[in-house]
Design a protein around this motif. Structure first.
Motif, PDB file in Angstrom:
ATOM      1  N   TYR A  24       0.818  -1.219   0.000  1.00 60.82           N
ATOM      2  CA  TYR A  24       0.000   0.000   0.000  1.00 60.82           C
ATOM      3  C   TYR A  24       0.853   1.272   0.000  1.00 60.82           C
ATOM      4  O   TYR A  24       0.641   2.152  -0.847  1.00 60.82           O
ATOM      5  CB  TYR A  24      -0.969  -0.013   1.185  1.00 60.82           C
ATOM      6  CG  TYR A  24      -1.872   1.202   1.226  1.00 60.82           C
ATOM      7  CD1 TYR A  24      -2.741   1.478   0.182  1.00 60.82           C
ATOM      8  CD2 TYR A  24      -1.840   2.080   2.316  1.00 60.82           C
ATOM      9  CE1 TYR A  24      -3.564   2.597   0.208  1.00 60.82           C
ATOM     10  CE2 TYR A  24      -2.658   3.189   2.352  1.00 60.82           C
ATOM     11  CZ  TYR A  24      -3.523   3.448   1.304  1.00 60.82           C
ATOM     12  OH  TYR A  24      -4.329   4.562   1.338  1.00 60.82           O
ATOM     13  N   LEU A  28       1.096   4.133  -2.943  1.00 61.98           N
ATOM     14  CA  LEU A  28       0.921   5.565  -2.700  1.00 61.98           C
ATOM     15  C   LEU A  28       2.094   6.365  -3.251  1.00 61.98           C
ATOM     16  O   LEU A  28       1.909   7.443  -3.837  1.00 61.98           O
ATOM     17  CB  LEU A  28       0.771   5.837  -1.194  1.00 61.98           C
ATOM     18  CG  LEU A  28      -0.572   5.485  -0.541  1.00 61.98           C
ATOM     19  CD1 LEU A  28      -0.487   5.710   0.967  1.00 61.98           C
ATOM     20  CD2 LEU A  28      -1.699   6.311  -1.129  1.00 61.98           C
ATOM     21  N   LEU A  37      -2.283  11.404  -7.128  1.00 65.95           N
ATOM     22  CA  LEU A  37      -2.793  11.824  -5.814  1.00 65.95           C
ATOM     23  C   LEU A  37      -3.224  13.287  -5.789  1.00 65.95           C
ATOM     24  O   LEU A  37      -3.327  13.893  -4.729  1.00 65.95           O
ATOM     25  CB  LEU A  37      -1.728  11.575  -4.732  1.00 65.95           C
ATOM     26  CG  LEU A  37      -1.375  10.110  -4.456  1.00 65.95           C
ATOM     27  CD1 LEU A  37      -0.343  10.006  -3.346  1.00 65.95           C
ATOM     28  CD2 LEU A  37      -2.618   9.303  -4.095  1.00 65.95           C
ATOM     29  N   ALA A  44      -1.940  14.236   0.501  1.00 68.96           N
ATOM     30  CA  ALA A  44      -2.787  13.081   0.223  1.00 68.96           C
ATOM     31  C   ALA A  44      -2.152  11.807   0.775  1.00 68.96           C
ATOM     32  O   ALA A  44      -2.829  10.964   1.376  1.00 68.96           O
ATOM     33  CB  ALA A  44      -3.020  12.960  -1.283  1.00 68.96           C
ATOM     34  N   HIS A  47      -2.293  11.856   4.724  1.00 71.78           N
ATOM     35  CA  HIS A  47      -3.611  11.539   5.265  1.00 71.78           C
ATOM     36  C   HIS A  47      -3.991  10.083   5.006  1.00 71.78           C
ATOM     37  O   HIS A  47      -4.586   9.431   5.872  1.00 71.78           O
ATOM     38  CB  HIS A  47      -4.662  12.468   4.646  1.00 71.78           C
ATOM     39  CG  HIS A  47      -4.520  13.890   5.086  1.00 71.78           C
ATOM     40  ND1 HIS A  47      -5.027  14.959   4.380  1.00 71.78           N
ATOM     41  CD2 HIS A  47      -3.910  14.436   6.167  1.00 71.78           C
ATOM     42  CE1 HIS A  47      -4.738  16.087   4.998  1.00 71.78           C
ATOM     43  NE2 HIS A  47      -4.054  15.800   6.082  1.00 71.78           N
ATOM     44  N   ALA A  48      -3.644   9.564   3.821  1.00 74.96           N
ATOM     45  CA  ALA A  48      -3.978   8.179   3.494  1.00 74.96           C
ATOM     46  C   ALA A  48      -3.271   7.201   4.423  1.00 74.96           C
ATOM     47  O   ALA A  48      -3.875   6.220   4.888  1.00 74.96           O
ATOM     48  CB  ALA A  48      -3.614   7.893   2.041  1.00 74.96           C
ATOM     49  N   LYS A  51      -4.888   7.407   7.982  1.00 76.73           N
ATOM     50  CA  LYS A  51      -6.186   6.739   8.032  1.00 76.73           C
ATOM     51  C   LYS A  51      -6.027   5.228   7.950  1.00 76.73           C
ATOM     52  O   LYS A  51      -6.704   4.478   8.668  1.00 76.73           O
ATOM     53  CB  LYS A  51      -7.086   7.236   6.903  1.00 76.73           C
ATOM     54  CG  LYS A  51      -8.502   6.662   6.953  1.00 76.73           C
ATOM     55  CD  LYS A  51      -9.349   7.087   5.770  1.00 76.73           C
ATOM     56  CE  LYS A  51      -9.723   8.548   5.867  1.00 76.73           C
ATOM     57  NZ  LYS A  51     -10.736   8.903   4.804  1.00 76.73           N
ATOM     58  N   ALA A  52      -5.122   4.758   7.083  1.00 82.94           N
ATOM     59  CA  ALA A  52      -4.896   3.316   6.957  1.00 82.94           C
ATOM     60  C   ALA A  52      -4.370   2.733   8.263  1.00 82.94           C
ATOM     61  O   ALA A  52      -4.772   1.636   8.674  1.00 82.94           O
ATOM     62  CB  ALA A  52      -3.917   3.035   5.819  1.00 82.94           C
ATOM     63  N   HIS A  92       3.286   7.844   8.199  1.00 83.10           N
ATOM     64  CA  HIS A  92       2.434   9.041   8.259  1.00 83.10           C
ATOM     65  C   HIS A  92       3.179  10.192   8.933  1.00 83.10           C
ATOM     66  O   HIS A  92       3.192  11.323   8.441  1.00 83.10           O
ATOM     67  CB  HIS A  92       1.159   8.683   9.033  1.00 83.10           C
ATOM     68  CG  HIS A  92       0.331   9.838   9.478  1.00 83.10           C
ATOM     69  ND1 HIS A  92      -0.407  10.623   8.611  1.00 83.10           N
ATOM     70  CD2 HIS A  92       0.110  10.349  10.721  1.00 83.10           C
ATOM     71  CE1 HIS A  92      -1.038  11.563   9.296  1.00 83.10           C
ATOM     72  NE2 HIS A  92      -0.740  11.413  10.574  1.00 83.10           N
TER      73      HIS A  92
END
Length: 205
Positions: A24, A28, A37, A44, A47-48, A51-52, A92
């Protein structure tokens, strides 16, 4: 249906989970470099990944209630999912610090200016020793203390949910749903377990 799935889960090697988990962030990065993105790929990606990480931590919390209230057993995936969640949250943080802010002096200014960053960093620091001790050697050395240490996951996930709400501009229902799910899963774990029915003794007349 349930038993074949449980067998599949038991036989799935952890390295495969880690490989899927690593795919993942790699996707990204590719999407960010190729323009997939949007106009701000760094934000982007940041944040992705956050959240993941929260989603995978929620999945970790979900494993025990699933096992308790149904016949689904994903226990053998729990440690690997916890490490993957930490990996996402660490990335992140690094994307925010290295690619977003970039200047070290500005990092401290951002932390002071935005309290939600402090909440997120506390959650990350709580997860750090849990990720380090997610191996068989640590389990043997720590003994019963290992289970107590890893109960800190509840606090880390709750802080992650609060961090998500605090960093949202304006009102968005999604972060509140995440926090409600986290609180619900923690509350479910506190429910008393059903005791096995005791046989009724016959009284002799």
């Amino acid at each position: 249906m349930i038993e074949p799935l449980n067998t599949f889960v038991r036989k799935t090697p952890n390295w495969l989970l880690y490989l899927i988990g690593a795919a993942y962030p790699a996707w990204l990065l590719y999407a960010g470099l190729s323009g997939g993105l949007g106009v701000d790929p760094v934000k982007a990606m940041e944040h992705a990944l956050g959240k993941a990480g929260l989603q995978v931590l929620i999945a970790v919390l979900l494993i025990t209630p699933l096992r308790r209230f149904s016949k689904f057993n994903f226990l053998s995936w729990r440690r690997a999912l916890g490490v993957i969640a930490f990996f996402y949250i660490l990335l992140h943080f690094l994307v925010w610090m290295v690619l977003d802010v970039q200047i070290l002096s500005q990092v401290w200014a951002d932390i002071v200016k935005r309290p939600y960053i402090i909440v997120g960093m506390i959650s990350l620091l709580i997860l750090l020793p849990l990720a380090i001790t997610s191996n068989n050697i640590s389990i043997r050395k720590l003994g019963p203390r290992w289970r107590k240490l890893h109960k800190a996951t509840y606090l880390a996930v709750a802080l992650g949910g609060v961090h998500y709400i605090m960093q949202t501009k304006g009102f968005e229902y999604e972060p509140y749903i995440y926090l409600a799910v986290v609180i619900g899963l923690i509350a479910i774990r506190k429910l008393p377990k059903k005791r096995a029915a005791q046989p009724v003794k016959r009284q002799v007349a």
